[in-house]
Write a protein that holds these residues in place. Sequence first.
Motif, PDB file in Angstrom:
ATOM      1  N   LYS A  21       0.835  -1.199   0.000  1.00 58.56           N
ATOM      2  CA  LYS A  21       0.000   0.000   0.000  1.00 58.56           C
ATOM      3  C   LYS A  21       0.873   1.254   0.000  1.00 58.56           C
ATOM      4  CE  LYS A  21      -4.241  -1.658   2.232  1.00 58.56           C
ATOM      5  NZ  LYS A  21      -5.075  -1.544   3.451  1.00 58.56           N
ATOM      6  N   GLN A  28       1.210   4.988  -8.224  1.00 62.18           N
ATOM      7  CA  GLN A  28      -0.176   4.562  -8.373  1.00 62.18           C
ATOM      8  C   GLN A  28      -0.494   4.066  -9.784  1.00 62.18           C
ATOM      9  OE1 GLN A  28      -2.822   7.644  -7.003  1.00 62.18           O
ATOM     10  NE2 GLN A  28      -1.603   8.039  -5.162  1.00 62.18           N
ATOM     11  N   SER A  29       0.436   4.242 -10.702  1.00 61.41           N
ATOM     12  CA  SER A  29       0.172   3.876 -12.096  1.00 61.41           C
ATOM     13  C   SER A  29       0.645   2.466 -12.451  1.00 61.41           C
ATOM     14  CB  SER A  29       0.852   4.875 -13.028  1.00 61.41           C
ATOM     15  OG  SER A  29       2.269   4.800 -12.860  1.00 61.41           O
ATOM     16  N   PRO A  38       0.069  -1.333 -12.703  1.00 59.81           N
ATOM     17  CA  PRO A  38      -0.921  -2.418 -12.590  1.00 59.81           C
ATOM     18  C   PRO A  38      -0.341  -3.619 -11.840  1.00 59.81           C
ATOM     19  CG  PRO A  38      -0.039  -2.322 -14.822  1.00 59.81           C
ATOM     20  CD  PRO A  38       0.486  -1.114 -14.104  1.00 59.81           C
ATOM     21  N   HIS A  63      -0.883  -3.260  -8.070  1.00 57.23           N
ATOM     22  CA  HIS A  63      -2.288  -3.567  -7.744  1.00 57.23           C
ATOM     23  C   HIS A  63      -2.536  -5.076  -7.799  1.00 57.23           C
ATOM     24  CE1 HIS A  63      -3.824   0.504  -7.414  1.00 57.23           C
ATOM     25  NE2 HIS A  63      -3.197   0.841  -8.546  1.00 57.23           N
ATOM     26  N   ALA A  82     -11.353  -5.508  -6.065  1.00 61.32           N
ATOM     27  CA  ALA A  82     -11.243  -4.059  -6.256  1.00 61.32           C
ATOM     28  C   ALA A  82      -9.857  -3.692  -6.784  1.00 61.32           C
ATOM     29  CB  ALA A  82     -11.523  -3.337  -4.940  1.00 61.32           C
ATOM     30  N   GLU A  83      -8.816  -4.347  -6.276  1.00 62.12           N
ATOM     31  CA  GLU A  83      -7.446  -4.079  -6.752  1.00 62.12           C
ATOM     32  C   GLU A  83      -7.253  -4.560  -8.190  1.00 62.12           C
ATOM     33  OE1 GLU A  83      -5.178  -2.211  -5.361  1.00 62.12           O
ATOM     34  OE2 GLU A  83      -6.531  -1.884  -3.658  1.00 62.12           O
ATOM     35  N   ASP A 111      -9.594  -4.654 -10.373  1.00 64.02           N
ATOM     36  CA  ASP A 111     -10.300  -3.661 -11.181  1.00 64.02           C
ATOM     37  C   ASP A 111      -9.425  -2.434 -11.427  1.00 64.02           C
ATOM     38  OD1 ASP A 111     -12.789  -2.783 -12.454  1.00 64.02           O
ATOM     39  OD2 ASP A 111     -12.819  -1.265 -10.873  1.00 64.02           O
ATOM     40  N   ARG A 112      -8.671  -2.003 -10.403  1.00 69.24           N
ATOM     41  CA  ARG A 112      -7.767  -0.852 -10.562  1.00 69.24           C
ATOM     42  C   ARG A 112      -6.655  -1.182 -11.560  1.00 69.24           C
ATOM     43  NH1 ARG A 112      -8.650  -0.786  -4.700  1.00 69.24           N
ATOM     44  NH2 ARG A 112     -10.124   0.913  -4.259  1.00 69.24           N
ATOM     45  N   ALA A 113      -6.112  -2.417 -11.463  1.00 72.02           N
ATOM     46  CA  ALA A 113      -5.051  -2.816 -12.394  1.00 72.02           C
ATOM     47  C   ALA A 113      -5.562  -2.806 -13.828  1.00 72.02           C
ATOM     48  CB  ALA A 113      -4.530  -4.198 -12.022  1.00 72.02           C
ATOM     49  N   LYS A 161      -8.047  -1.060 -15.062  1.00 68.81           N
ATOM     50  CA  LYS A 161      -8.329   0.293 -15.536  1.00 68.81           C
ATOM     51  C   LYS A 161      -7.069   0.943 -16.089  1.00 68.81           C
ATOM     52  CE  LYS A 161     -12.423   1.378 -12.797  1.00 68.81           C
ATOM     53  NZ  LYS A 161     -12.952   2.099 -11.619  1.00 68.81           N
ATOM     54  N   ILE A 162      -5.929   0.580 -15.482  1.00 70.96           N
ATOM     55  CA  ILE A 162      -4.649   1.099 -15.967  1.00 70.96           C
ATOM     56  C   ILE A 162      -4.250   0.392 -17.263  1.00 70.96           C
ATOM     57  CG2 ILE A 162      -2.184   1.335 -15.426  1.00 70.96           C
ATOM     58  CD1 ILE A 162      -3.077   1.349 -12.420  1.00 70.96           C
TER      59      ILE A 162
END
Length: 572
Positions: A70, A77-78, A80, A83, A101-102, A104-106, A108-109
Motif C-alpha cells: 500500500k 499509483q500507475s 498495474p 495492484h 477491487a485491486e 479492477d484498478r489494475a 483500468k490502468i
Amino acid sequence: MRKQLIVLMGAFIMAGCAHMPEKPVSLYSANKNPGAYNCPETSTCAETYFMMSELKLSNGDVDGAVADIKKSLTYDQSSPYLHLILAKLYDQQQKYEDALAEIDRALKIEPNYIPALYAEADIYSNFGKTGQSIETLKRIVTLSPDSEDAYIALALTQYHADKTKDAQATLNEMIVHVPSSPYPYYYLAKIAVDRKKYKEAIGFYNNAIKVSPDFYTALYEEADVYAYIKEYDKAVGIYDSILQNDPEQYGLYEKIGDIYLTAKKYTDALKSYKKAEASIPSLVLQLKIGMLYVEMKQYGPAGDVFKKIIASNPSFYRAYYYYGILLSENKKDGQAIEILKKIPSDNEFYPDAVIQIAIIYNNQKNTMQAEETLMPVLETKPTVDMYNLYASLFAQDKDYKQAIDVLHKALNKFTDSQATMYHLGVIYDQSGDTKNALEVMEQILKLNQKNADALNYIGYTYADKGTKLDTAETMIKDALKIRPKDGFITDSLGWVYYKKGLLKEAIVTLRKAAKLSKDDPQILEHLGDAYLKAGNKASAIKTYKMALGSKQLTDGKLKKKLHGKLLKLGAK
C-alpha cells in the motif's frame, strides 16, 4: 499449465518504477523513527517498500506485506503490477472483495493485462463465483487464442463446475487453434475416464501420443486404463515400448509386476519384481516378492525373504507382521506370536499385530487369552477392527449382551462406522432381537443408501419371514447393482422368488448363487427346497447331499437339518 508469477528480489518489472540509484541508499534513516524508510526519490520509495513487502512475505507476515505494498502504491499509483500483487495478498487473506477491487484498478490502468485477468479468475473461483471465473477465462482465451494455458484453465474450470459439454467444446476448440499441443486430447481422455468411457479415453490418449510421442504421462495413464479394463497384455505392451526407448526406467518393472499380479500371472509378476529390485534395491519390493511367494503357496521362499528383510533391517516391522501371518497360516502359532510380539506399540502395524495374535488364540479355542490380549490395547489404541473382534469373541460364547455393549462403546468412539453398525445388527439378530437388528440396518442406510450388506440383510429378513416381498425384491436388486457377483445377495433374490412362488426363477437364481459362492451349504439347502417345492424330488435329494458333503459345512444345526430333510424324503 498456467505458470505462477515468481517475483525475484531485485527483479522489478513494475510499470512506472525507475532504475535503482547509482549510490546505495540506507533503508533506515537515523533521523526518523525505527521502521521508517529513507528514500529521497519517489521511484526509489516505491521500489524500497516493494522489497520490504517481499521480505515480510518470505517470513509469513502477510499483513506487513500488505501494508508495505500500500505504501509502495502511494509512490507509484500507475503500476498495474503493484495492484495485482496487493490483490493476490488480499486473496490469501480471503478478503475477496478487496482483492477484486485491486484487480479492477489494475485493469483500468491496463485493460488487457493478462496476469490480472488470471488472478481475477482465481479470485472469483475462490469466492465461489464460478460463473464469473469462466467469463474472465473466456476473455483471456479471446485475447490469447494460441495459449495452451488459457484453454486448459477454462476447460478445467468448466469441468469442475459440472459443465462437461462446455469443457469438451473448449478442448475441441483448442485442437483447432493449438494443433501442436497434446493437452486437449489428454484432458479429453481424463474427462472420458471420469465418465467411465474407457475406450473413448484410450482413443484420446492415442491422439495425444501421436502429437507428442514422448508424452509419457499419457502413455502411463493409457496403460492404467488398459489394466483397469483388464486388458493386461496391452497395458504391459505400453510399458515394454517405453522400456525399449528408455531401458533405465527401472520403476516400470514394478508397475509391470503389479499388472501381472492383478492378472494373477504370478510367475511373470515375480520375474518383473525381481528385475525391479535388482535395479533399484527396495524393502517394499522385497516385501512384495515375499508376499507373492505366499500367494503362490511357496512358503519356504516366502519365509526366507521375510527373514532376510528382518535380519538386514530389524526396524522394518511391516516384514514382522507379514512373516507372523505366514507362520500362523502354516500352523506355527508359537513362532507367529513370538514374531508379532516384537512389533513395538508405537508402530503403525501394532494394532493389526495384536488383532492377529488374538485371532490365533481364538483359533486355538483359547477365548480368554484372546480377550486378555485385546483388552489393554482397546483402552490405549482402539481401532474399529479391534472392537469388532472383541465383540465377536463374546458372541461366540453366546454372551450377546456383552457383545452388544462392546459395539455400543465402539460406536461412541467411531460414530459413523458402518462396519460396526452392521456387526451390531447381526448380533442383535443372533440374540433373537430382529426388531433392533432391522432398526440398526435402517440407520446404516440413512448414512449410506448404497450399503449392499444392509440392503441385503433387510431384504433377506423380509423374505425369510414372508413379508413385504416386493420391498425385499427391490432392496436386494439394489444390492446386486452394487455387487452383481455376490453369491449371497443372489441367494437372497432366489429366496424372494421362492417365497413368491416363482419357482422357475428361484431355481435359476439359486443355481447361479451356488456357483458364485462355490457351493455354500446354506445356499444349496435353499436350492434343494426350491427343487422340492417344484416337484423335482430327485434333484432336491442330490442337492441336499451336496450341501452335506460341502467342506464349508461347519454349522451343526444346519447339518442336523439337512439329515432330517433327507430322512423325510426316504434318502439313504
